[in-house]
Design an enzyme around this catalytic site. Sequence first.
Site, short mmCIF file in Angstrom:
data_model
loop_
_atom_site.label_atom_id
_atom_site.label_comp_id
_atom_site.label_asym_id
_atom_site.label_seq_id
_atom_site.Cartn_x
_atom_site.Cartn_y
_atom_site.Cartn_z
N GLU A 1 -0.63 4.84 -0.56
CA GLU A 1 -1.45 6.02 -0.88
C GLU A 1 -0.61 7.28 -0.76
OE1 GLU A 1 -5.15 5.98 1.32
OE2 GLU A 1 -5.50 3.93 0.67
N TYR B 1 0.84 -1.20 0.00
CA TYR B 1 0.00 0.00 0.00
C TYR B 1 0.87 1.24 0.00
CZ TYR B 1 -5.02 -0.61 0.17
OH TYR B 1 -6.32 -0.82 -0.18
N ASP C 1 -7.03 12.91 -25.46
CA ASP C 1 -6.99 11.51 -25.03
C ASP C 1 -6.33 10.72 -26.16
OD1 ASP C 1 -7.45 8.85 -24.51
OD2 ASP C 1 -9.54 9.10 -23.92
N LYS D 1 -2.30 -0.02 -25.24
CA LYS D 1 -2.72 -0.13 -26.64
C LYS D 1 -1.45 -0.05 -27.51
CE LYS D 1 -7.43 1.47 -25.83
NZ LYS D 1 -7.56 2.24 -24.58
N THR E 1 -4.04 5.52 -22.17
CA THR E 1 -3.86 4.20 -21.59
C THR E 1 -2.45 3.75 -21.96
OG1 THR E 1 -4.92 3.29 -23.55
CG2 THR E 1 -6.27 3.43 -21.57
N ARG F 1 -1.92 -3.05 -18.80
CA ARG F 1 -3.18 -2.32 -18.67
C ARG F 1 -2.98 -1.23 -17.62
NH1 ARG F 1 -7.81 -3.59 -21.07
NH2 ARG F 1 -6.62 -5.06 -22.30
#
Length: 429
Positions: free
Chosen positions: A54, A52, A198, A227, A224, A233
């Site tokens: 954050e 973790y 985008d 692609k 992203t 991903r």
Amino acid sequence: MSQPLSQLDPEINSLIAEELERQRQGLEMIPSENFTSPAVMAALGSILTNKYSEGYPGKRYYGGNKYIDAIENIARERARKLFGVEHANVQPYSGSPANQAVMFALLKPGDTILGMELAQGGHLTHGYKLSFSGRYYRAVNYGVDKKTHLLDYEAIRKIAIQEKPKLIVCGATAYPRLIDFAAFRKIADEAQAYLLADISHIAGLVIAGVHPSPVPYADVITTTTHKTLRGPRGAMILVPKIADRWHDIHHATSKKNLAEMIDSAIIPGLQGGPHNHQTAAIAVALKEAATPQFADYGKAVVANAQALATALTERGLALSTGGTDNHLILIDLAPQGITGKEAENVLDSIDITVNKNLVPYDPKPPLDPSGIRLGTPALTSRGFTTEDMSQVGNIIADVLLQPKNEEVLASARVQVKKLTQQHPLYPEL
Ligand code: DSN
């Protein structure tokens, strides 16, 4: 706990093995998919998933983040350098949350956004009525010209002047031509709107220099990473210039600059702990994308798409815009009297994977549209050449022109098998 996957969960293990074989034995032609490298997958499947963290490097809510900080700093630095931007956030879980974060950072509920219509090649998060972007904001859309299927920048300008959006979104999921980011900048300036580019579909082409970069023009860029960029991903938000050109008009009361607004929209705005395994895998993919081999790859993706377009056109198939400048092709199958769904199914039966897709001004519904969308990023990663792509175009044309002819289908299957054997996928796995 120490058992290998094959012993602990043979059911999932064998489904993964079967999916690997499906990827190996078919032609993957969905333009938003790709084959990431074993090095990227090694980072993605690592123990980093256990941690973790954050917050951001140097400012975490949890202890023990010495190595995570180093990894995230490397990923951010590689992204900044590769795209030539002042700030990068590598924490968005994927493309839709990245777009959500930009809107959360720059807009108030009810503000107007202007994006490309989903049915004409846009994306759900560019203002589709059922997505958050169309429900929490006042979304207006632009489309493409009815005859040419090209973006009509004068028509977009008129909508922008009339609707006064606070944010204009450019970028597409089913547009086979170059996007003129400079034209969008001019429109955004006239409307005093932020410009979000985008570039999820084309990021790898931008890096390879075969698509113009939005960096000189956009206020914020989302992409992203899985692609054409060929990473895991995931997604990134890039800020070309931290100095905010509309700050006094739209955010006079905020002391935060553009980068700080984006960062705090991700956390605490929308997300908790970043996916550190994903961050590390993005860092590895960015290292690969900075090589001359990757630039060659991007060039080959476009050359392959154009070879495919030529073969399909020569066989009489109707391509939206008449061809392609990028990695994808949209075929309107109405003249052949078959639907996109039927085409997807028959191609699936010969191990070619494409997706049914609306064509601009499609009279048919999204789940049974008139077209299919196909692209070359994944096959190019397997080493397919322009000659191979001409052959693939002819196989696809054979099948779409005679979808019920069993002899044609049998011959197509044999040819597909041969091509996959000539270009083995993941021989090391
Ligand atoms: N789902 C992606 C595509 O296939 O284009 C867009 O997010």
